[in-house]
Design an enzyme around this catalytic site. Sequence first.
Site, short mmCIF file in Angstrom:
data_model
loop_
_atom_site.label_atom_id
_atom_site.label_comp_id
_atom_site.label_asym_id
_atom_site.label_seq_id
_atom_site.Cartn_x
_atom_site.Cartn_y
_atom_site.Cartn_z
N LYS A 238 0.86 -1.18 0.00
CA LYS A 238 0.00 0.00 0.00
C LYS A 238 0.90 1.24 0.00
O LYS A 238 1.92 1.26 0.71
CB LYS A 238 -0.89 -0.04 1.25
CG LYS A 238 -1.89 1.10 1.35
CD LYS A 238 -2.77 0.93 2.59
CE LYS A 238 -3.82 2.00 2.73
NZ LYS A 238 -4.67 1.83 3.94
N SER B 295 -9.59 1.62 3.14
CA SER B 295 -8.78 2.41 2.23
C SER B 295 -7.71 1.61 1.49
O SER B 295 -7.14 2.11 0.53
CB SER B 295 -8.11 3.53 3.02
OG SER B 295 -7.21 3.00 3.97
N SER C 32 -9.59 -0.72 7.39
CA SER C 32 -9.07 -0.59 6.03
C SER C 32 -8.33 -1.79 5.46
O SER C 32 -8.01 -1.80 4.28
CB SER C 32 -8.16 0.62 5.93
OG SER C 32 -8.94 1.77 5.79
N1 GLN Z 1 -13.03 4.02 6.67
C1 GLN Z 1 -12.34 4.45 7.83
C2 GLN Z 1 -11.94 5.90 7.69
O1 GLN Z 1 -12.22 6.45 6.70
C3 GLN Z 1 -11.16 3.58 8.10
C4 GLN Z 1 -9.98 3.91 7.31
C5 GLN Z 1 -8.77 3.09 7.69
O2 GLN Z 1 -8.87 2.06 8.36
N2 GLN Z 1 -7.63 3.59 7.29
O3 GLN Z 1 -11.37 6.49 8.54
#
Ligand code: GLN
Length: 486
Positions: A79, A154, A178
């Site tokens: 990532k 994400s 995420s």
């Molecule tokens: N969807 C969550 C957010 O937008 C989690 C994102 C993540 O785990 N990086 O914060």
Amino acid sequence: MSILGATTNELRVRLERGDVTSVDVTTAYLDQIAVHDAQVQAFLLVDRDAALEQARDVDAKRQAGHAVGKLAGVPVALKDVVCTKGVRTTCGSRMLENFVPPYDAHVVQRLKEADAVLIGKTNMDEFAMGSSTENSAYQVTKNPWDLARTPGGSSGGSAAAVSASMAPLAIGSDTGGSIRQPAGFCGVVGMKPTYGRISRFGLVAYASSLDQLGPFASDVSGAALLLEVMSGHDARDSTSVNVPVPEYSRSVDEPLAGLRIGVAREHFVEGLDREVEAAIRTALDVYRKLGAEVKEVSLPHSQYAVAVYYIIAPSEASSNLARYDGVHYGHRAKDFSNMIDMYSASRGEGFGTEVKRRIMLGAYALSAGYYDAYYLKALKVRRLIRQDFDQAFQSVDVIASPVAPTPAFKIGELVNDPLAMYLSDIYTLSANLAGLPGICIPAGFSGKNLPIGLQLLAAPFQEERLLRTARMFERETDWHKQRAKL
Ligand code: GLN
């Protein structure tokens, strides 16, 4: 069996035996990327020559009879949130469009020591803020099972890469789901370890008390192996915990006797898709057949998880992202009249809409007069959420739940409704707030042929138990063997 259809373990065995070389393996994945990534758009950066050079080096090392690492010759996608020395690291943001880190993240060092082949950097929501990978400043990654749908987020690029056989393994980060949610949407295995299990050194910070790196793989054993390589103490991250790292990849095949699985009544409520619920209930039956006891537990404060998370995470983000001032890192505006103007123009141009929204939410929650009412209150409820789990884990070994209320949603479906988007994190956020390890494994398909994920949570540092529990299910089912047809 073809290289792309093989599991990580099968690849390792064939590499060890000399049936294939790392150059063969790496070429197969690079070719798959070359053919399909124009459609899926999982990768932000692939350097074919650099990947093949790493593969040749490992092959030479092996042929010379030298000892090789645990992931020798196996490609891993990263990532774009982890710093890679000399390789552009954007975090999905215009702010870091030209950022080339002068050092490797701890996990990248670990991968290099394990002789893995770093195959590319994957797409993500900007600064990991999002649940669909639509917030990337560069491209929208598609779900390999249905190109009109999101891969989740994400870490959507990493999940889609493994799902589309563009890499056998990938790394993601999980601040509020995420890794687990995109794993569920893409039909692969994804794991968020205990907070402190893996060093965050070189992980671009979103919300530091919640961020944790973790593995993606097409099966549980692959995830176990990658976790083993990534885990361990690192003095450069003061929250990295000095707890011995078990050989997860060795114990993963040992089933657990007397397993007690908790099901929280708060998890099966309105808003949960019927097909998702049915898949989870069927999964519980599989465990019952294996001799596990399924018990009801209660997590009374879990109803506040979304509200608490969306105060704490933006608060930490507003502080962490203050470093992007046009001076220290990243983008600087061309036109400005004074210093304040330079800050605001640089940030205004460098950050996307969702990142700005989070910074404003966080700055508000932390501001004088509101701090006690929002941030401090959220910290207190966070503690209660953790206590619910401590209580539940007195009587069960793991807690099973859906990973998300629905299968993958359509691209564009929730993008103009941030609250609905935030609600899709309802099952995953609590593990981050409580610091617990969680894993998502494939557990079925919807009528529209979309993957459905089963989430399993355990008490801190019970990764081994979690992996073994997940593997018990995987052995009885063949959901993980299904691959998206591109
Ligand atoms: N969807 C969550 C957010 O937008 C989690 C994102 C993540 O785990 N990086 O914060």
